[in-house]
Scaffold this motif. Structure first.
Motif, PDB file in Angstrom:
ATOM      1  N   HIS A 100      66.300  -8.342 -21.392  1.00  0.00           N
ATOM      2  CA  HIS A 100      66.216  -7.564 -22.685  1.00  0.00           C
ATOM      3  C   HIS A 100      65.532  -7.938 -23.847  1.00  0.00           C
ATOM      4  N   SER A 101      65.273  -7.025 -24.771  1.00  0.00           N
ATOM      5  CA  SER A 101      64.493  -7.453 -25.944  1.00  0.00           C
ATOM      6  C   SER A 101      65.108  -8.533 -26.483  1.00  0.00           C
ATOM      7  N   ALA A 102      64.115  -9.337 -27.351  1.00  0.00           N
ATOM      8  CA  ALA A 102      64.640 -10.538 -28.292  1.00  0.00           C
ATOM      9  C   ALA A 102      65.067 -11.653 -27.381  1.00  0.00           C
ATOM     10  N   MET A 103      64.908 -11.577 -26.056  1.00  0.00           N
ATOM     11  CA  MET A 103      64.813 -12.717 -25.135  1.00  0.00           C
ATOM     12  C   MET A 103      63.460 -13.556 -25.025  1.00  0.00           C
ATOM     13  N   SER A 104      63.802 -14.731 -24.986  1.00  0.00           N
ATOM     14  CA  SER A 104      62.411 -15.402 -24.969  1.00  0.00           C
ATOM     15  C   SER A 104      61.746 -15.296 -23.437  1.00  0.00           C
ATOM     16  N   THR A 105      60.554 -15.029 -23.511  1.00  0.00           N
ATOM     17  CA  THR A 105      59.920 -14.766 -22.085  1.00  0.00           C
ATOM     18  C   THR A 105      60.168 -15.960 -21.225  1.00  0.00           C
ATOM     19  N   ALA A 106      60.292 -17.127 -21.658  1.00  0.00           N
ATOM     20  CA  ALA A 106      60.551 -18.269 -20.601  1.00  0.00           C
ATOM     21  C   ALA A 106      61.966 -18.067 -19.766  1.00  0.00           C
ATOM     22  N   GLU A 107      62.944 -17.677 -20.779  1.00  0.00           N
ATOM     23  CA  GLU A 107      64.317 -17.210 -20.121  1.00  0.00           C
ATOM     24  C   GLU A 107      64.237 -16.073 -19.021  1.00  0.00           C
ATOM     25  N   ALA A 108      63.258 -15.169 -19.566  1.00  0.00           N
ATOM     26  CA  ALA A 108      63.161 -13.691 -18.752  1.00  0.00           C
ATOM     27  C   ALA A 108      62.516 -14.231 -17.486  1.00  0.00           C
ATOM     28  N   LYS A 109      61.697 -15.139 -17.219  1.00  0.00           N
ATOM     29  CA  LYS A 109      61.065 -15.561 -16.143  1.00  0.00           C
ATOM     30  C   LYS A 109      61.890 -16.224 -15.246  1.00  0.00           C
ATOM     31  N   ARG A 110      62.872 -16.923 -15.838  1.00  0.00           N
ATOM     32  CA  ARG A 110      63.780 -17.685 -15.044  1.00  0.00           C
ATOM     33  C   ARG A 110      64.648 -16.758 -14.381  1.00  0.00           C
ATOM     34  N   LEU A 111      64.796 -15.744 -14.957  1.00  0.00           N
ATOM     35  CA  LEU A 111      65.876 -14.515 -14.298  1.00  0.00           C
ATOM     36  C   LEU A 111      64.753 -13.829 -13.236  1.00  0.00           C
ATOM     37  N   CYS A 112      63.543 -13.716 -13.650  1.00  0.00           N
ATOM     38  CA  CYS A 112      62.636 -12.988 -12.460  1.00  0.00           C
ATOM     39  C   CYS A 112      61.520 -13.617 -12.486  1.00  0.00           C
TER      40      CYS A 112
END
Length: 351
Positions: free
Chosen positions: A50-62
């Motif tokens: 979702h928005s405001a999430m760090s891209t690093a965390e987003a990449k961990r999810l996907c």
């Protein structure tokens, strides 16, 4: 005839523009942003991104997530094209952001066969001009139009025709569907046995005000019943009050961030009170050690100067901020201001 208000919300706007311009991106999980997610495509949202999430965390999810840079000039141009189209329909428009706005279509809706037809025609025209989809809600005020536009996202529409119609649809929904009910307020409500919208109906207006204060109590009473008298008006001038601090030694912990934004809030709120203003929009600004920056804002349900409500809104925006490698600037602003002594409250509803 009562008012007829339309709310449009472009679907995953920034991401959708990028997908439109590069067909190879279609159906792939992607986000727009550099270190922080600005917009996530619907394919990415399936992973909890979702928005405001760090891209690093987003990449961990996907792990196969695509991260695209934010092209603000392109999005602003696209937004201007949408605004140009909207203003050919009516000049009674209130834009909330690049990608959403309210239209008062009371005076023109009779020129169309039905509200359903108008919603479909509006969506079709937006797509023909921009190649982008939007979700549309039509209601008898801004509140109901906004909630309606969230019902069938993405690329859908929904219509509320009356308070009775609205209450039948909303009564069994979670209390968080009411604008202005944030995650910090939800536990307070739950302690009083309010979990769903229908739980509000057992309280009188005075009881709600006694329990939660004038602003929150009135909001719960009127909004749960679909009552909202705010006009749709195009802002000619944005007045704002704000403060920001730049740090020689970057903030490294959540505790430091909380301490600093609390201090900045106090200064900004003091100026708001001194100038006798009510605030309609709360905004924050963060700049990181690597000089990337993000801004976030939240439109309030109505102009206010309630310190607790304004701080809770500020804190809710700040809670989504990632510390990363250090924060070098923190800013808070109050905008869309009106003078307190000239503002007439719009809570004198009848039902």
């Amino acid at each position: 005839m009562g008012r007829v208000i339309l709310h449009y919300d472009m679907d995953a706007f920034f991401a959708s523009v990028e997908i439109r311009d590069n067909k190879k991106l279609k159906n792939k999980p992607l986000v727009v942003g550099e270190s922080i997610v600005t917009t996530a495509s619907y394919s990415a949202r399936k992973y909890g991104i979702h928005s405001a999430m760090s891209t690093a965390e987003a990449k961990r999810l996907c792990p196969n997530l695509l991260v695209l840079p934010c092209n603000k000039e392109k999005y602003a141009l696209e937004s201007a094209r949408i605004h140009s189209l909207v203003e050919k329909i009516t000049d009674k428009v209130e834009y909330i952001a690049f990608d959403e706005g309210f239209l008062d279509i009371t005076e023109i809706i009779e020129n169309y066969s039905s509200k359903e037809y108008f919603a479909q025609k509006f969506k079709k025209r937006i797509f023909e001009i921009t190649g982008l989809t939007c979700s549309v809600g039509i209601g008898y005020n801004k509140l109901t139009a906004k909630i309606a536009s969230d019902y069938n996202k993405p690329d859908g529409f929904y219509i509320f025709n009356s308070p009775k119609d609205f209450m039948e649809h909303i009564r069994d929904k979670n209390i968080k569907i009411i604008p202005g009910v944030g995650k910090k307020f939800i536990p307070v409500l739950e302690k009083k046995g309010i979990f769903k919208v229908e739980d509000i109906y057992k309280f009188s207006l005075q009881e709600l005000i006694s329990l939660f204060g004038v602003s929150r109590g009135s909001l719960l009473y009127y909004y749960s019943r679909g009552l909202d008298d705010r006009p749709v008006k195009k802002e000619r001038k944005t007045v704002s009050i704000g403060n920001e601090n730049t740090y020689r030694n970057s903030l490294q912990t959540e505790e430091e961030l909380i301490r600093e934004y609390t201090n900045i809030f106090e200064k900004t709120y003091k100026r708001l009170k001194e100038k006798n203003f009510l605030c309609s929009v709360v905004g924050i600004k963060i700049k990181y050690k690597d000089f990337t920056s993000i801004t976030r804002s939240k439109q309030l349900s109505f102009p206010m100067d309630n310190k607790n409500d304004l701080f809770e809104t500020t804190a809710a925006l700040m809670e989504k901020i990632q510390i990363k490698d250090g924060i070098r600037l923190v800013g808070i602003s109050f905008s869309h201001l009106v003078k307190k002594d000239t503002f007439k409250t719009q809570l004198s509803f009848k039902f």
